[in-house]
Motif scaffolding. Structure first.
Motif, PDB file in Angstrom:
ATOM      1  N   TYR A  62     -54.053  31.245 -19.994  1.00 13.11           N
ATOM      2  CA  TYR A  62     -53.596  29.906 -19.635  1.00 13.11           C
ATOM      3  C   TYR A  62     -54.688  28.886 -19.940  1.00 13.11           C
ATOM      4  CZ  TYR A  62     -56.431  30.361 -15.354  1.00 13.11           C
ATOM      5  OH  TYR A  62     -57.453  30.522 -14.462  1.00 13.11           O
ATOM      6  N   ALA A  63     -54.228  27.629 -20.121  1.00 18.50           N
ATOM      7  CA  ALA A  63     -55.138  26.499 -20.320  1.00 18.50           C
ATOM      8  C   ALA A  63     -55.209  25.696 -19.026  1.00 18.50           C
ATOM      9  CB  ALA A  63     -54.639  25.613 -21.459  1.00 18.50           C
ATOM     10  N   ALA A  64     -56.415  25.315 -18.656  1.00 22.36           N
ATOM     11  CA  ALA A  64     -56.627  24.565 -17.412  1.00 22.36           C
ATOM     12  C   ALA A  64     -57.202  23.185 -17.742  1.00 22.36           C
ATOM     13  CB  ALA A  64     -57.568  25.319 -16.484  1.00 22.36           C
ATOM     14  N   LEU A  65     -56.551  22.127 -17.266  1.00 22.41           N
ATOM     15  CA  LEU A  65     -57.024  20.750 -17.407  1.00 22.41           C
ATOM     16  C   LEU A  65     -57.331  20.241 -16.004  1.00 22.41           C
ATOM     17  CD1 LEU A  65     -54.778  21.246 -19.775  1.00 22.41           C
ATOM     18  CD2 LEU A  65     -55.153  18.834 -20.222  1.00 22.41           C
ATOM     19  N   ILE A  66     -58.617  19.962 -15.739  1.00 20.78           N
ATOM     20  CA  ILE A  66     -59.065  19.657 -14.383  1.00 20.78           C
ATOM     21  C   ILE A  66     -59.757  18.302 -14.372  1.00 20.78           C
ATOM     22  CG2 ILE A  66     -60.451  20.473 -12.449  1.00 20.78           C
ATOM     23  CD1 ILE A  66     -60.277  23.280 -13.686  1.00 20.78           C
ATOM     24  N   THR A  67     -59.310  17.414 -13.457  1.00 19.16           N
ATOM     25  CA  THR A  67     -59.860  16.071 -13.326  1.00 19.16           C
ATOM     26  C   THR A  67     -60.501  15.916 -11.953  1.00 19.16           C
ATOM     27  OG1 THR A  67     -58.076  15.245 -14.723  1.00 19.16           O
ATOM     28  CG2 THR A  67     -59.349  13.610 -13.494  1.00 19.16           C
ATOM     29  N   ASP A  68     -61.714  15.377 -11.936  1.00 15.50           N
ATOM     30  CA  ASP A  68     -62.406  15.136 -10.674  1.00 15.50           C
ATOM     31  C   ASP A  68     -61.901  13.816 -10.087  1.00 15.50           C
ATOM     32  OD1 ASP A  68     -64.091  14.743  -8.554  1.00 15.50           O
ATOM     33  OD2 ASP A  68     -65.939  15.169  -9.635  1.00 15.50           O
ATOM     34  N   ILE A  69     -61.171  13.888  -8.964  1.00 15.00           N
ATOM     35  CA  ILE A  69     -60.620  12.684  -8.325  1.00 15.00           C
ATOM     36  C   ILE A  69     -61.281  12.452  -6.974  1.00 15.00           C
ATOM     37  CG2 ILE A  69     -58.417  12.870  -9.526  1.00 15.00           C
ATOM     38  CD1 ILE A  69     -57.236  14.089  -7.013  1.00 15.00           C
ATOM     39  N   SER A  70     -62.528  12.917  -6.837  1.00 16.71           N
ATOM     40  CA  SER A  70     -63.227  12.753  -5.562  1.00 16.71           C
ATOM     41  C   SER A  70     -63.373  11.277  -5.191  1.00 16.71           C
ATOM     42  CB  SER A  70     -64.602  13.424  -5.638  1.00 16.71           C
ATOM     43  OG  SER A  70     -64.481  14.798  -5.929  1.00 16.71           O
ATOM     44  N   GLU A  71     -63.736  10.442  -6.192  1.00 19.46           N
ATOM     45  CA  GLU A  71     -63.927   9.023  -5.900  1.00 19.46           C
ATOM     46  C   GLU A  71     -62.614   8.363  -5.492  1.00 19.46           C
ATOM     47  OE1 GLU A  71     -65.735   7.118  -9.183  1.00 19.46           O
ATOM     48  OE2 GLU A  71     -67.625   8.231  -9.060  1.00 19.46           O
ATOM     49  N   GLN A  72     -61.504   8.736  -6.186  1.00 16.19           N
ATOM     50  CA  GLN A  72     -60.214   8.164  -5.815  1.00 16.19           C
ATOM     51  C   GLN A  72     -59.832   8.565  -4.400  1.00 16.19           C
ATOM     52  OE1 GLN A  72     -61.099   9.616  -8.585  1.00 16.19           O
ATOM     53  NE2 GLN A  72     -59.787   9.148 -10.330  1.00 16.19           N
ATOM     54  N   GLN A  73     -60.100   9.828  -4.032  1.00 15.25           N
ATOM     55  CA  GLN A  73     -59.767  10.275  -2.686  1.00 15.25           C
ATOM     56  C   GLN A  73     -60.605   9.537  -1.649  1.00 15.25           C
ATOM     57  OE1 GLN A  73     -57.421  12.419  -1.483  1.00 15.25           O
ATOM     58  NE2 GLN A  73     -56.556  12.285  -3.551  1.00 15.25           N
ATOM     59  N   ALA A  74     -61.909   9.327  -1.988  1.00 12.28           N
ATOM     60  CA  ALA A  74     -62.774   8.597  -1.048  1.00 12.28           C
ATOM     61  C   ALA A  74     -62.270   7.164  -0.869  1.00 12.28           C
ATOM     62  CB  ALA A  74     -64.215   8.597  -1.565  1.00 12.28           C
ATOM     63  N   ALA A  75     -61.859   6.551  -2.013  1.00 20.47           N
ATOM     64  CA  ALA A  75     -61.331   5.184  -1.913  1.00 20.47           C
ATOM     65  C   ALA A  75     -60.045   5.148  -1.096  1.00 20.47           C
ATOM     66  CB  ALA A  75     -61.071   4.618  -3.320  1.00 20.47           C
ATOM     67  N   LEU A  76     -59.200   6.189  -1.291  1.00 14.82           N
ATOM     68  CA  LEU A  76     -57.951   6.242  -0.528  1.00 14.82           C
ATOM     69  C   LEU A  76     -58.228   6.399   0.960  1.00 14.82           C
ATOM     70  CD1 LEU A  76     -54.878   6.348  -0.534  1.00 14.82           C
ATOM     71  CD2 LEU A  76     -55.025   8.817  -0.932  1.00 14.82           C
ATOM     72  N   ARG A  77     -59.203   7.271   1.300  1.00 13.21           N
ATOM     73  CA  ARG A  77     -59.544   7.437   2.715  1.00 13.21           C
ATOM     74  C   ARG A  77     -60.090   6.131   3.295  1.00 13.21           C
ATOM     75  NH1 ARG A  77     -61.449  12.530   0.870  1.00 13.21           N
ATOM     76  NH2 ARG A  77     -63.550  11.709   0.674  1.00 13.21           N
ATOM     77  N   SER A  78     -60.944   5.428   2.478  1.00 14.89           N
ATOM     78  CA  SER A  78     -61.491   4.157   2.949  1.00 14.89           C
ATOM     79  C   SER A  78     -60.374   3.149   3.169  1.00 14.89           C
ATOM     80  CB  SER A  78     -62.494   3.619   1.922  1.00 14.89           C
ATOM     81  OG  SER A  78     -62.957   2.366   2.306  1.00 14.89           O
ATOM     82  N   ARG A  79     -59.401   3.151   2.224  1.00 17.94           N
ATOM     83  CA  ARG A  79     -58.265   2.232   2.387  1.00 17.94           C
ATOM     84  C   ARG A  79     -57.445   2.578   3.615  1.00 17.94           C
ATOM     85  NH1 ARG A  79     -53.527   1.254  -2.100  1.00 17.94           N
ATOM     86  NH2 ARG A  79     -52.284  -0.166  -0.864  1.00 17.94           N
ATOM     87  N   ASN A  80     -57.247   3.876   3.854  1.00 15.12           N
ATOM     88  CA  ASN A  80     -56.495   4.287   5.037  1.00 15.12           C
ATOM     89  C   ASN A  80     -57.210   3.861   6.317  1.00 15.12           C
ATOM     90  OD1 ASN A  80     -54.518   5.438   3.469  1.00 15.12           O
ATOM     91  ND2 ASN A  80     -55.398   7.499   3.531  1.00 15.12           N
ATOM     92  N   GLN A  81     -58.554   3.979   6.286  1.00 14.98           N
ATOM     93  CA  GLN A  81     -59.318   3.550   7.459  1.00 14.98           C
ATOM     94  C   GLN A  81     -59.174   2.050   7.681  1.00 14.98           C
ATOM     95  OE1 GLN A  81     -63.244   4.907   6.542  1.00 14.98           O
ATOM     96  NE2 GLN A  81     -62.817   7.061   6.974  1.00 14.98           N
ATOM     97  N   ALA A  82     -59.177   1.291   6.544  1.00 15.84           N
ATOM     98  CA  ALA A  82     -59.008  -0.153   6.680  1.00 15.84           C
ATOM     99  C   ALA A  82     -57.627  -0.488   7.225  1.00 15.84           C
ATOM    100  CB  ALA A  82     -59.221  -0.834   5.317  1.00 15.84           C
ATOM    101  N   GLU A  83     -56.618   0.246   6.738  1.00 21.15           N
ATOM    102  CA  GLU A  83     -55.267   0.010   7.240  1.00 21.15           C
ATOM    103  C   GLU A  83     -55.176   0.363   8.718  1.00 21.15           C
ATOM    104  OE1 GLU A  83     -52.874   2.311   4.670  1.00 21.15           O
ATOM    105  OE2 GLU A  83     -52.885   0.851   3.026  1.00 21.15           O
ATOM    106  N   ALA A  84     -55.855   1.452   9.098  1.00 18.64           N
ATOM    107  CA  ALA A  84     -55.855   1.823  10.511  1.00 18.64           C
ATOM    108  C   ALA A  84     -56.536   0.743  11.349  1.00 18.64           C
ATOM    109  CB  ALA A  84     -56.565   3.162  10.703  1.00 18.64           C
TER     110      ALA A  84
END
Length: 797
Positions: free
Chosen positions: A262-284
């Protein structure tokens, strides 16, 4: 689908004509040699007749053999016939006669013809065997050349593939069926800090570590079972730290359909997840701030309301609802106005509308019915709300029950002492003053708050506890309202200002809203002012915090939106480039297949080889179709929208005619209802109908007759169209995959497809600000829906 015969180019027509001329010349040469051989045999036999009287046909056998050897069976038979006629005419008695009725003549001639025919047949077999041997040698030589060429092309493609994959911002790996690494692009070295070659043929759990392998193992098992897998997860890599990734595992099959890796295509989305968590905290935090605001509003000693940009009220605090005895639903919109006294309604409406149109603060008094049926006077103050960008958001207002205060003012005209007694028990600061001497009276609440005595407060002494930043504004405001000419004072209205006063208990400055009402004598001249100062510090702090949070959220949303737009453009550009670059090798494959089929006729290749060629040609064709649909999907996100008025019924009929032409043998009952006119892009909506109705035709192949219905439902703000069939349907458990790229719910070979059509449908409808969804029951058909909003003529343009 219909097939069109390609017209030959002029140069190709010339080549075909030239080949025909060469073939005719070659055949004439073979027959000419046969004729010449027979003539030479006849001439020689006539010269040698004294010596060959017993066997006059000997040299004619040689002529037949030469003709068959050089030209094949047909020229050999031609020489046989000529030789038979010559022997009968020149050498069998009676001479110079073609009489074959005599058995003595007929038998030798038949024997000669059979012998000569056998010679021709044997030479034809020899000649055919020789041609096959030469062709095999030639084919073997060409195969060797082709193999060498393919090996060189393969090396070039591998080099190109590595160059492409090394420039991609994702980690790309190829893993075999035994879970060993066979390839990693340059991103691997950036992730893990060591060359990719070091992990070649190593097992993935050795490289990633047991913790990481434990997370991805279920997905690896699925892809090795032949299923494409997409997932997001946090992976604790052995050498690469902990990363939050988005991964796509695509199975690779050999010619027998077995998974070879199989072929594996892997993207690091750590920064996007951190931004999403920060946004969720702001919304909270925003929700918490809103909750605090509502709690503060519900516990405030005033009636609070809010309205939107449409002038309609959308919020009332608990004291308001307790006062009126009505529910929030009853008060929403203009419902609250039902409690306003009829004599006050028009005046209040005019004040509100005029202030709303001018986006100005307003104050008005009116009588509102209390829960017990009594009308009570309220002082209603409305303040316009604006976003950080200056956008008008509506009004927020507070109402104070001034019914008792009005009664008190009436009592003050009879007895100021009675008024003082009333103000002393007030939970707000109450003051009195005149236009010449300033403040003349403050209640106990003010004295306790400020720490000043009545003497210190009188006149303008109260200004000493005002915040320095507010002094200038307050002085100007006071002078403008209180110390103007008598004519201006006669026209003066209520006084109101927001001021920060220093509190004696802790030395802090707290915001107060100070309001004053003028009292007039019998002639209408103002004789004094009376007012209150309400502590609004907590509300101001909450409003400032809310405004700051809104500004921060707005900025983050804009930044995130810009990032997402940039990412989408990059993805579309990447999809277009990769799809475009894949066309060249596919054209080469198709071209070489066509050359092989032309070079070898149906008898020169065995059945397996022919099947292989067919599979390769069909696969190349399907890949080309997939690339075309990918290019369409990529362009769909960038194509400029062209809105015009469209007759959807005519558009459906056009698509129907095309599909009937492609499937003339099918029995399909069409039910096309009367469809409304909409605004949209004609080419895009034609593609939507083509995909949806085409799917209905495709997935009703097993139904006889097929039933296809196209209808619509007209709502106030949108039109919903539907395409219904009685086909094989699908499992609603997987409906969420239906509109994804490469997602297909039917793998039966009879239902061909690429998995891009419905993704295009969703993208087009979303670009029209519409919705798309589907419903189905297995073996009982499916219904696809899409909506288009109703646009005004201006919007459509």
């Amino acid at each position: 689908m219909s097939h069109k015969v390609k017209a030959l180019k002029p140069e190709n027509i010339f080549v075909v004509k030239r080949e025909k001329v060469v073939l005719i010349r070659e055949q004439l040469l073979h027959y000419g040699i046969a004729l010449l051989s027979v003539a030479l045999a006849l001439r020689t036999t006539l010269l040698l007749i004294p010596y060959l009287s017993a066997t006059p046909a000997a040299l004619f056998f040689a002529a037949v053999m030469v003709s068959a050897w050089y030209g094949g069976l047909a020229p050999g038979l031609f020489a046989t016939v000529l030789s038979t006629l010559a022997i009968n005419y020149f050498f069998l008695k009676p001479l110079y006669s073609l009489n074959i009725t005599n058995l003595n003549i007929l038998v030798p001639l038949v024997v000669f013809m059979l012998t000569a025919g056998l010679i021709s047949l044997l030479n034809e077999s020899r000649r055919t065997a020789q041609q096959k041997a030469e062709a095999s040698l030639k084919s073997l030589h060409q195969s060797e050349i082709l193999v060498k060429s393919n090996e060189e092309a393969l090396r070039q493609r591998e080099t190109q593939l590595r160059l492409i994959t090394d420039t991609l911002p994702v980690l790309i790996s190829f893993v075999d069926s035994e879970q060993r690494y066979r390839f990693n692009n340059r991103a691997y070295e950036e992730w893990f800090g060591h060359p990719a070659a070091e992990v070649y043929e190593k097992y993935i759990w050795e490289v990633l570590g047991e913790s990481a392998y434990k997370v991805i193992r279920p997905y690896v098992e699925k892809v090795l079972a032949g299923e494409q897998v997409t997932f997001e997860s946090q992976i604790p890599y052995q050498d690469g730290g902990t990363r939050y990734i988005n991964a796509i595992y695509v199975p690779q099959f050999d010619n027998q359909g077995t998974v070879e890796g199989y072929a594996a295509l892997i993207t690091d989305i750590s920064e996007q997840q951190a931004a999403l968590r920060s946004r969720n905290q702001a919304e909270a935090a925003l929700r918490e701030s809103e909750a605090r605001f509502r709690h503060m509003a519900d516990t405030a000693p005033v009636l609070v309301w809010m309205s939107g940009t449409d002038t309609l009220c959308n919020y009332f605090n608990k004291p308001w609802l307790d006062f009126t005895g009505r529910t929030m639903e009853q008060e929403m919109g203009n419902g609250w106005a039902e409690g306003v006294h009829p004599d006050d309604f028009q005046r209040c409406l005019d004040t509100y509308i005029n202030a709303f149109d001018a986006r100005q603060k307003f104050t008005m008094e009116y009588r509102l019915k209390r829960f017990d049926g009594e009308y009570r006077w309220l002082l209603d103050t409305g303040v316009p709300r604006f976003a950080p960008t200056g956008e008008f958001l509506g009004y927020i207002g507070s109402c104070v029950d001034i019914h008792d205060r009005n009664l008190a003012e009436e009592a003050l005209r009879d007895s100021e002492e009675r008024y003082r007694i009333l103000t002393e028990v007030s939970p707000q600061a109450i003051w009195m003053g005149d236009r010449n001497d300033g403040i003349t009276y403050c209640n106990q609440y003010w004295l306790d708050y400020s720490g000043l005595t009545m003497e210190q407060t009188s006149g303008y002494g109260w200004i000493d506890i005002i915040h320095p930043d507010d002094c200038v504004g307050v002085a100007r405001h006071w002078h403008r309202v209180f110390k103007t000419s008598m004519q201006a004072v006669a026209n003066a209205t209520n006084y109101e200002a927001e001021i920060r006063f220093r509190r004696v208990s802790d030395g802090s400055y707290r915001w107060h809203i100070v309001r004053g009402l003028p009292f007039r004598d019998a002639d209408g001249e103002i004789i004094k002012w009376v007012g209150i100062a309400s502590d609004i510090h907590d509300r101001k702090v909450a409003e400032a915090a809310l405004q700051q949070l809104n500004e921060m959220l707005e900025q983050r949303i804009q930044e995130r939106t810009a990032q997402l737009e940039a990412t989408n453009k990059e993805l579309e550009s990447f999809s277009y480039s990769v799809s475009h670059d894949l066309r060249s090798p596919l054209r080469h494959i198709a071209g070489f297949i066509e050359l092989l089929e032309k070079r070898h006729n149906s008898t020169s290749l065995d059945e397996t080889s022919q099947r292989y060629l067919g599979i390769i040609a069909q696969t190349a064709k399907q890949a080309g179709i997939l690339i075309d649909e990918l290019l369409t999907f990529s362009r769909m996100g960038r194509t400029e929208m062209r809105y015009i008025n469209l007759n959807m019924e005519e558009l459906v009929q056009e698509v129907k005619r095309d599909l009937i032409t492609e499937s003339p043998e099918r029995i399909i009952h069409w039910h096309i209802e009367s469809l409304p006119e909409v605004q949209g892009d004609p080419s895009m909506l034609r593609l939507v109908l083509r995909n949806l109705i085409g799917n209905a035709v495709k997935y009703t192949q097993t139904r006889n007759p097929a039933e296809i219905t196209v209808g619509s439902i007209n709502y106030e703000n949108e039109v919903i169209f539907s395409v219904q069939d009685n086909g094989v349907g699908f499992n609603m458990q997987y409906v969420h995959k239906l509109f994804g790229v490469f997602q297909r719910l039917h793998s039966d070979p009879k239902f061909e497809g690429t998995g891009v059509g419905l993704a295009n449908v969703q993208r087009i409808i979303h670009r029209h600000n519409g919705r798309v969804w589907a419903e189905a029951v297995i073996d009982r058909g499916a219904t696809f829906y899409f909506s288009l909003p109703k646009l005004s003529k201006k919007e459509g343009e």
